[in-house]
Write a protein that holds these residues in place. Structure first.
Motif, short mmCIF file in Angstrom:
data_model
loop_
_atom_site.label_atom_id
_atom_site.label_comp_id
_atom_site.label_asym_id
_atom_site.label_seq_id
_atom_site.Cartn_x
_atom_site.Cartn_y
_atom_site.Cartn_z
N VAL A 121 11.52 3.49 0.33
CA VAL A 121 10.27 3.54 -0.40
C VAL A 121 10.56 3.38 -1.89
N PRO A 122 9.62 2.83 -2.66
CA PRO A 122 9.85 2.65 -4.10
C PRO A 122 10.02 4.00 -4.80
N ASP A 123 10.74 3.99 -5.90
CA ASP A 123 10.93 5.17 -6.74
C ASP A 123 10.57 4.78 -8.17
N PRO A 124 9.53 5.40 -8.76
CA PRO A 124 8.72 6.50 -8.24
C PRO A 124 7.81 6.05 -7.10
N LEU A 125 7.29 7.03 -6.39
CA LEU A 125 6.42 6.73 -5.27
C LEU A 125 5.19 5.95 -5.73
N PRO A 126 4.69 5.05 -4.89
CA PRO A 126 3.51 4.27 -5.27
C PRO A 126 2.29 5.14 -5.55
N PHE A 127 1.50 4.69 -6.50
CA PHE A 127 0.25 5.33 -6.85
C PHE A 127 -0.69 5.34 -5.65
N CYS A 128 -1.33 6.43 -5.41
CA CYS A 128 -2.38 6.63 -4.40
C CYS A 128 -1.88 6.91 -2.99
N TYR A 129 -0.86 6.19 -2.52
CA TYR A 129 -0.48 6.32 -1.11
C TYR A 129 0.98 6.66 -0.87
N GLY A 130 1.78 6.75 -1.93
CA GLY A 130 3.23 6.89 -1.78
C GLY A 130 3.66 8.13 -1.02
N GLU A 131 2.93 9.22 -1.18
CA GLU A 131 3.36 10.48 -0.57
C GLU A 131 3.24 10.48 0.95
N VAL A 132 2.53 9.54 1.54
CA VAL A 132 2.39 9.52 3.00
C VAL A 132 3.24 8.43 3.64
N LEU A 133 4.06 7.73 2.87
CA LEU A 133 4.92 6.70 3.44
C LEU A 133 6.09 7.32 4.19
N PRO A 134 6.41 6.82 5.38
CA PRO A 134 7.61 7.27 6.08
C PRO A 134 8.84 6.54 5.54
N GLY A 135 9.69 7.23 4.83
CA GLY A 135 10.79 6.58 4.13
C GLY A 135 11.81 5.90 5.01
N THR A 136 12.01 6.38 6.22
CA THR A 136 13.08 5.83 7.06
C THR A 136 12.74 4.47 7.65
N THR A 137 11.48 4.12 7.72
CA THR A 137 11.09 2.85 8.35
C THR A 137 10.33 1.93 7.40
N SER A 138 10.33 2.22 6.12
CA SER A 138 9.59 1.41 5.15
C SER A 138 10.49 0.37 4.50
N ARG A 139 9.89 -0.78 4.18
CA ARG A 139 10.54 -1.81 3.39
C ARG A 139 9.51 -2.29 2.38
N TYR A 140 9.96 -2.74 1.21
CA TYR A 140 9.01 -3.13 0.18
C TYR A 140 9.53 -4.28 -0.65
N ARG A 141 8.59 -4.92 -1.33
CA ARG A 141 8.91 -6.01 -2.26
C ARG A 141 8.04 -5.88 -3.49
N GLU A 142 8.65 -6.00 -4.66
CA GLU A 142 7.95 -5.91 -5.94
C GLU A 142 7.64 -7.31 -6.46
N PHE A 143 6.49 -7.44 -7.12
CA PHE A 143 6.07 -8.69 -7.75
C PHE A 143 5.62 -8.38 -9.19
N TRP A 144 5.81 -9.32 -10.07
CA TRP A 144 5.39 -9.09 -11.46
C TRP A 144 5.10 -10.42 -12.14
N THR A 145 4.34 -10.34 -13.23
CA THR A 145 4.07 -11.50 -14.08
C THR A 145 4.65 -11.23 -15.45
N GLU A 146 4.44 -12.15 -16.37
CA GLU A 146 4.91 -11.97 -17.74
C GLU A 146 3.96 -11.10 -18.55
N TYR A 147 2.88 -10.68 -17.93
CA TYR A 147 1.89 -9.84 -18.61
C TYR A 147 1.66 -8.58 -17.80
N ASP A 148 0.60 -7.84 -18.13
CA ASP A 148 0.35 -6.55 -17.48
C ASP A 148 -0.36 -6.72 -16.14
#
Length: 209
Positions: free
Chosen positions: A65-92
């Motif tokens: 799971v991402p660190d820090p935990l995701p806003f709104c739903y991070g606390e209910v994610l099961p860490g052992t079976t989660s996978r994630y991908r981050e995306f970003w732009t050059e702005y906010d």
């Protein structure tokens, strides 16, 4: 005091959220039988809502799971079976996809419901945890793909600092796999690309298997 961080890649200009409140791309498989044996596919940058001034960039698919935990739903994610991908732009404007493969469809159905509840209650929890923040949530309906997906919006405004962030979330399921897509940027609901995000959600759930 409001500390600000982003949901995208460290070191990039990114979406601000309250950190106090948010405590190898898979190869496409050619057949359903092969897909069932491999990990779910993730969104590519081109499948996110278009940004008017920047391309999207993406990190690697990462276990846990991402660190820090995701806003709104991070606390209910099961860490052992989660996978994630981050995306970003050059702005906010940043995004994230988190995918969980559960042991069976019943467990996946329960997890999807838990994640939806977490997002639906996010605005109320945010205001309770920080009196200086005003938060509002919206429901943008169901996306008809596989076992279904639902789309939500959350706007937060820090009344002292003056920061304003808008978030879009979707929770979808295909069989025993659940995915959450989170898009966000500075602004309010007027700046949320709901129609494009619904298309992104349909793509994300459709790519699970």
């Amino acid at each position: 005091m409001n500390t600000r961080t982003h949901i995208g890649r460290p070191g990039r200009i990114g979406l601000t959220v309250l950190t106090a409140l948010a405590t190898a791309l898979p190869v496409a498989l050619s057949s359903p039988a092969a897909a069932a044996d491999g990990p779910p596919a993730f969104l590519s940058p081109a499948e996110l809502p278009p940004h008017s001034s920047s391309p999207w960039y993406a990190g690697e698919v990462t276990a846990g799971v991402p660190d820090p935990l995701p806003f709104c739903y991070g606390e209910v994610l099961p860490g052992t079976t989660s996978r994630y991908r981050e995306f970003w732009t050059e702005y906010d404007t940043n995004a994230r996809q988190v995918t969980v493969v559960e042991r069976d469809e019943a467990a996946a159905t329960a997890l999807a419901a838990t994640l939806r509840d977490a997002v639906r209650g996010c605005a109320e929890r945010t205001e309770q945890q920080n009196p200086e923040v005003e938060a509002e949530s919206r429901y943008y309906g169901r996306v008809r793909v596989e076992e279904g997906a639902r789309v939500y919006g959350v706007h937060t405004n820090h009344t002292v600092v003056g920061s304003s962030d808008v978030h879009l979330f979707s929770v979808g399921r295909d069989g025993r796999t659940v995915t959450v897509v989170h898009w966000g940027q500075l602004g309010d609901f007027r700046h949320a690309p709901v129609a494009d995000f619904r298309k992104t959600t349909a793509t994300a759930v459709g790519k699970l298997y």
